[in-house]
Design a protein around this motif. Structure first.
Motif, PDB file in Angstrom:
ATOM      1  N   UNK A 164       0.833  -1.198   0.000  1.00 43.39           N
ATOM      2  CA  UNK A 164       0.000   0.000   0.000  1.00 43.39           C
ATOM      3  C   UNK A 164       0.872   1.253   0.000  1.00 43.39           C
ATOM      4  N   UNK A 165       1.917   1.234   0.845  1.00 42.62           N
ATOM      5  CA  UNK A 165       2.852   2.363   0.882  1.00 42.62           C
ATOM      6  C   UNK A 165       3.502   2.560  -0.478  1.00 42.62           C
ATOM      7  N   UNK A 166       3.992   1.473  -1.052  1.00 43.86           N
ATOM      8  CA  UNK A 166       4.685   1.556  -2.339  1.00 43.86           C
ATOM      9  C   UNK A 166       3.755   2.092  -3.428  1.00 43.86           C
ATOM     10  N   UNK A 167       2.504   1.623  -3.423  1.00 49.42           N
ATOM     11  CA  UNK A 167       1.543   2.076  -4.427  1.00 49.42           C
ATOM     12  C   UNK A 167       1.211   3.559  -4.236  1.00 49.42           C
ATOM     13  N   UNK A 168       1.043   3.992  -2.989  1.00 52.65           N
ATOM     14  CA  UNK A 168       0.731   5.406  -2.724  1.00 52.65           C
ATOM     15  C   UNK A 168       1.879   6.304  -3.157  1.00 52.65           C
ATOM     16  N   UNK A 169       3.110   5.899  -2.847  1.00 51.14           N
ATOM     17  CA  UNK A 169       4.265   6.713  -3.255  1.00 51.14           C
ATOM     18  C   UNK A 169       4.423   6.712  -4.773  1.00 51.14           C
ATOM     19  N   UNK A 170       4.142   5.586  -5.411  1.00 47.38           N
ATOM     20  CA  UNK A 170       4.176   5.529  -6.872  1.00 47.38           C
ATOM     21  C   UNK A 170       3.144   6.454  -7.485  1.00 47.38           C
ATOM     22  N   UNK A 171       1.945   6.482  -6.917  1.00 50.47           N
ATOM     23  CA  UNK A 171       0.883   7.360  -7.408  1.00 50.47           C
ATOM     24  C   UNK A 171       1.252   8.829  -7.199  1.00 50.47           C
ATOM     25  N   UNK A 172       1.965   9.113  -6.111  1.00 43.92           N
ATOM     26  CA  UNK A 172       2.400  10.486  -5.837  1.00 43.92           C
ATOM     27  C   UNK A 172       3.308  10.988  -6.955  1.00 43.92           C
TER      28      UNK A 172
END
Length: 149
Positions: free
Chosen positions: A129-137
């Motif tokens: 979830x963290x990785x996906x959120x940072x990727x989306x950022x």
């Protein structure tokens, strides 16, 4: 696993950055590991409203979160949970110095790069979830994940 998922609980969090490319993480006093700042969505609140309220309560930061980075449905043996993660923007040096922890909830905070956050600091089920959120950022679209396990 049950044939039908449990009624999920919900929480909302924000990715807050500093000018050095680091992100704010917080240490809850009631569980292991570090989290993005945020918390539960109360009845009658939208996820964005909950995120704003939690930032103000837990850190003394009063700002409306920006765009939605991540929505995630996670179903484990413990139940189902929906996570909403918003872009909280970049905090100025003054805003960083003004952070006041809600001592009943949090014991510490720090700014870290993703590579500085060790695997034992984030539950393994939450790292995607963290990785996906940072990727989306870094991109321009919202990510939606469904994790069943």
């Amino acid at each position: 696993m049950n044939a039908s998922p449990a009624r999920p609980t919900m929480s909302a969090a924000a990715v807050l950055a500093n000018d050095d490319g680091e992100y704010l993480i917080v240490k809850p006093g009631y569980k292991d590991g570090w989290n993005l700042p945020g918390g539960g969505v109360d009845e009658g609140e939208t996820p964005r409203q909950a995120c704003r309220r939690e930032l103000k309560e837990e850190l003394g930061i009063d700002r409306t979160p920006g765009r939605l980075l991540l929505s995630a449905y996670v179903h484990t043996a413990d139940g189902a949970h929906i996570y909403w993660v918003f872009d909280g923007g970049t905090l100025t040096a003054e805003q960083q110095q003004a952070i006041v922890l809600q001592e009943s909830e949090l014991t510490a905070f720090r700014f870290s790069t993703p590579s500085e956050i060790s695997p034992n600091e984030i539950p393994s089920s939450r790292r995607p979830l963290w990785d996906a959120a940072l990727g989306a950022l870094m991109g321009s679209s919202t990510v939606h994940l469904e994790v069943v396990g």
